[in-house]
Design a protein around this motif. Structure first.
Motif, short mmCIF file in Angstrom:
data_model
loop_
_atom_site.label_atom_id
_atom_site.label_comp_id
_atom_site.label_asym_id
_atom_site.label_seq_id
_atom_site.Cartn_x
_atom_site.Cartn_y
_atom_site.Cartn_z
N VAL A 170 -49.94 110.01 -5.22
CA VAL A 170 -49.92 108.56 -5.07
C VAL A 170 -50.18 108.27 -3.60
O VAL A 170 -49.38 108.64 -2.74
CB VAL A 170 -48.57 107.96 -5.52
CG1 VAL A 170 -48.55 106.45 -5.34
CG2 VAL A 170 -48.25 108.33 -6.97
N ASP A 171 -51.31 107.65 -3.31
CA ASP A 171 -51.70 107.37 -1.93
C ASP A 171 -51.20 106.00 -1.51
O ASP A 171 -51.70 104.98 -1.96
CB ASP A 171 -53.22 107.45 -1.79
CG ASP A 171 -53.68 107.29 -0.35
OD1 ASP A 171 -52.84 107.08 0.55
OD2 ASP A 171 -54.90 107.37 -0.12
N LEU A 172 -50.19 105.99 -0.65
CA LEU A 172 -49.64 104.73 -0.15
C LEU A 172 -49.92 104.57 1.34
O LEU A 172 -49.21 103.86 2.05
CB LEU A 172 -48.13 104.67 -0.41
CG LEU A 172 -47.69 104.69 -1.87
CD1 LEU A 172 -46.19 104.59 -1.98
CD2 LEU A 172 -48.36 103.56 -2.64
N THR A 173 -50.98 105.20 1.82
CA THR A 173 -51.29 105.10 3.24
C THR A 173 -51.80 103.72 3.62
O THR A 173 -51.81 103.37 4.80
CB THR A 173 -52.33 106.17 3.66
OG1 THR A 173 -53.49 106.05 2.83
CG2 THR A 173 -51.75 107.57 3.53
N ASP A 174 -52.20 102.91 2.65
CA ASP A 174 -52.63 101.53 2.95
C ASP A 174 -51.51 100.52 2.70
O ASP A 174 -51.72 99.33 2.82
CB ASP A 174 -53.83 101.14 2.07
CG ASP A 174 -55.07 101.90 2.47
OD1 ASP A 174 -55.19 102.28 3.65
OD2 ASP A 174 -55.94 102.11 1.60
N TYR A 175 -50.34 100.99 2.34
CA TYR A 175 -49.23 100.09 1.99
C TYR A 175 -48.70 99.41 3.21
O TYR A 175 -48.54 99.96 4.25
CB TYR A 175 -48.11 100.90 1.31
CG TYR A 175 -47.02 100.04 0.75
CD1 TYR A 175 -47.14 99.50 -0.52
CD2 TYR A 175 -45.86 99.80 1.47
CE1 TYR A 175 -46.13 98.74 -1.07
CE2 TYR A 175 -44.85 99.03 0.93
CZ TYR A 175 -44.98 98.49 -0.34
OH TYR A 175 -43.98 97.74 -0.86
N GLY A 189 -39.34 98.27 2.58
CA GLY A 189 -40.10 97.91 1.38
C GLY A 189 -40.77 99.11 0.75
O GLY A 189 -40.72 99.31 -0.46
N LEU A 190 -41.37 99.94 1.58
CA LEU A 190 -42.03 101.14 1.07
C LEU A 190 -41.01 102.10 0.50
O LEU A 190 -41.21 102.68 -0.56
CB LEU A 190 -42.83 101.81 2.19
CG LEU A 190 -43.56 103.09 1.81
CD1 LEU A 190 -44.63 102.81 0.75
CD2 LEU A 190 -44.18 103.72 3.03
N LEU A 191 -39.90 102.27 1.18
CA LEU A 191 -38.86 103.19 0.70
C LEU A 191 -38.31 102.74 -0.65
O LEU A 191 -38.08 103.56 -1.55
CB LEU A 191 -37.74 103.31 1.73
CG LEU A 191 -38.15 103.85 3.09
CD1 LEU A 191 -36.96 103.87 4.04
CD2 LEU A 191 -38.75 105.23 2.97
N SER A 192 -38.11 101.46 -0.83
CA SER A 192 -37.61 100.94 -2.10
C SER A 192 -38.62 101.18 -3.21
O SER A 192 -38.26 101.51 -4.33
CB SER A 192 -37.32 99.44 -1.99
OG SER A 192 -36.29 99.21 -1.09
N ARG A 215 -38.81 111.26 12.48
CA ARG A 215 -39.00 110.20 11.48
C ARG A 215 -38.81 110.76 10.07
O ARG A 215 -38.20 110.12 9.22
CB ARG A 215 -40.38 109.58 11.63
CG ARG A 215 -40.64 108.43 10.72
CD ARG A 215 -39.76 107.24 11.08
NE ARG A 215 -40.03 106.17 10.16
CZ ARG A 215 -39.10 105.41 9.61
NH1 ARG A 215 -37.84 105.58 9.94
NH2 ARG A 215 -39.42 104.47 8.77
N LEU A 216 -39.31 111.95 9.82
CA LEU A 216 -39.16 112.58 8.52
C LEU A 216 -37.68 112.80 8.20
O LEU A 216 -37.22 112.53 7.08
CB LEU A 216 -39.91 113.91 8.48
CG LEU A 216 -39.78 114.74 7.21
CD1 LEU A 216 -40.22 113.97 5.98
CD2 LEU A 216 -40.58 116.02 7.34
N LEU A 217 -36.91 113.26 9.18
CA LEU A 217 -35.48 113.45 8.95
C LEU A 217 -34.77 112.13 8.66
O LEU A 217 -33.89 112.06 7.80
CB LEU A 217 -34.84 114.15 10.15
CG LEU A 217 -35.24 115.61 10.33
CD1 LEU A 217 -34.70 116.16 11.64
CD2 LEU A 217 -34.76 116.45 9.16
N HIS A 225 -45.63 103.57 9.21
CA HIS A 225 -45.51 102.39 8.35
C HIS A 225 -44.40 102.51 7.31
O HIS A 225 -44.37 101.74 6.37
CB HIS A 225 -46.83 102.13 7.64
CG HIS A 225 -47.91 101.70 8.57
ND1 HIS A 225 -49.22 101.99 8.34
CD2 HIS A 225 -47.88 101.06 9.76
CE1 HIS A 225 -49.96 101.52 9.34
NE2 HIS A 225 -49.15 100.96 10.22
N THR A 226 -43.53 103.48 7.45
CA THR A 226 -42.46 103.63 6.46
C THR A 226 -41.30 102.74 6.83
O THR A 226 -40.60 102.97 7.80
CB THR A 226 -42.00 105.10 6.37
OG1 THR A 226 -41.69 105.55 7.68
CG2 THR A 226 -43.06 105.97 5.76
#
Length: 111
Positions: free
Chosen positions: A106-111, A77-80, A22-24, A73-74
């Motif tokens: 920047v904590d986006l773990t709840d995004y 929308g999150l990537l943008s 997923r990271l790649l 959850h990536t």
């Protein structure tokens, strides 16, 4: 996530392989022609079974951001949001960093 200096438990091999895959995929999505005003993706680290920290450098603010996200959850929308200079510059989302690789978390773990 409190810090990079804490002991890290290695995830199970199948979980680690899925997270690495997923990271790649995420890294490939950030590889594009660089635009001088957009944050530049500079790296990432898997920090847990479903957690990772992505690193972006802001050319406008001379600052490096560590963005915590859930791997599962990536999506688009999150990537943008992460490559938007205005989104990363929102100081209401900033937390002090104890990570030597970034100035702000920047904590986006709840995004």
């Amino acid at each position: 996530m409190s810090g990079m200096d804490q002991a890290v438990n290695s995830p199970e091999p199948d979980i680690e392989q899925a997270a690495t895959s997923r990271l790649l995929d995420l890294a490939r999505s950030f590889i594009t022609m660089h635009v001088s005003w957009e944050p530049l993706f500079i790296g990432a680290v898997i920090t847990g079974d479903d957690d990772m920290r992505l690193y972006f450098r802001s050319p406008e603010r001379d600052r490096t951001y560590g963005v915590d996200v859930l791997i599962s959850h990536t999506g688009p929308g999150l990537l943008s949001a992460m490559v938007s200079p205005a989104f990363l510059a929102n100081e209401h989302l900033h937390k002090p960093s104890d990570d030597p690789h970034c100035d702000v978390i920047v904590d986006l773990t709840d995004y």
